[in-house]
Scaffold this motif. Sequence first.
Motif: not given
Length: 391
Positions: A80-106
Amino acid sequence: MNGIDLVNGIVGAVCGIILAILFQQPLQDGWFRARRRFATVVRSLTYREGGAPLSTWSTFSIGPLHTSALVVEGDGEQAIAPESVRVQVLEGEVVLPEEMAAWRAEVEAAEEQAETSGTRVRVWNGPRYAVEGLEISRTALEEHADVRLRLRPTDYFTFLAAQQLDRRFADGTTPRGRYLDPDRPLDAPAFLQCSFGVNVAVVTADHLLVVSRRADNVRSGPGLWGSSVNEGLSRHIDSAGRSAPDLHDVARRGMREELSLEPQEYTLTLLAFVLDIERRQWSAHFTAHLTDLTGQALRSRISRGVADRWEHQSIEYVPFRPVDVTRYVLRPDRIRRWAPVTPALFHLALVHTHGRGAVERAEAQTVRRLRAEGTRLPTDPPVSGAAPEPR
């Protein structure tokens, strides 16, 4: 008598030709119909209405070794040639569902407690990337791969919370059951895919495959045998300014940090994109061939110090031939101790060098020989464990 025999022979030959012309096609048609009826009967005996169709998304396996690695793109033969791969970074961080956000706090509270009590070194909550999507298409003329990788910012604590795929919510469901469809393995929310790394199969100048074992004190895949080099994408290190990370540069960073190798000392080739469907961890698979350094020279280089020595507790060298690598992968003391994506990496690297036909014949032959020798080959469920992570 000789004349009569000659005439009889000619007459017999002519009759044989006539009979062949008259009856050959009907006989062939009859044989074809009989085979088709037999196949229909067999299918009717094995088919069950409503049965699950065979999926084209099968995870990688060799004989008794079944892994959770899904080769999404790449066959090893075509780079797979290097020029064949396009990487895009989107705006806005990942948001966990409320229940899983509590797991991150743990997770965060546990790390703060570890630092306060001094029981262990606190894990750094490094900035990283989640996979929003990976789309594959083909170029119009050559039909080469055209890859678009979409990433979204996240962090390590979010990754640790999202790795609890089988932890139960209050209603009894799990993230795996609620958000993932086993029949659509590429469809998953970004918050469950907070990991993208590179794996490199390194081959020395004297044709030895470098195999490493992860240290027992790392958080991801402790003690598992894996690729020569594995490195996770870091927003802090791999994205200069606001630019998207370059996967080849990430692989080069891993080569430098883990084996003290510089870009001019090897050729680097991107072979595939692979997903560990059990852990929802993505990987770009590379192979690197050292131009001058032999196995002994690499051992000497490593003995003089590497940046990330603590990540690996041992390194072994295997002759880079299909039979030798396959026997090594299927060793009874090793078959359950592989990082999930590693056997697929080694297979693809072999294919790139030796060709698919030769590799698959060698793998089938090795499995048969091991069974003939009485070697006990486990038939366990897919290899589990963590795919490449930097820490």
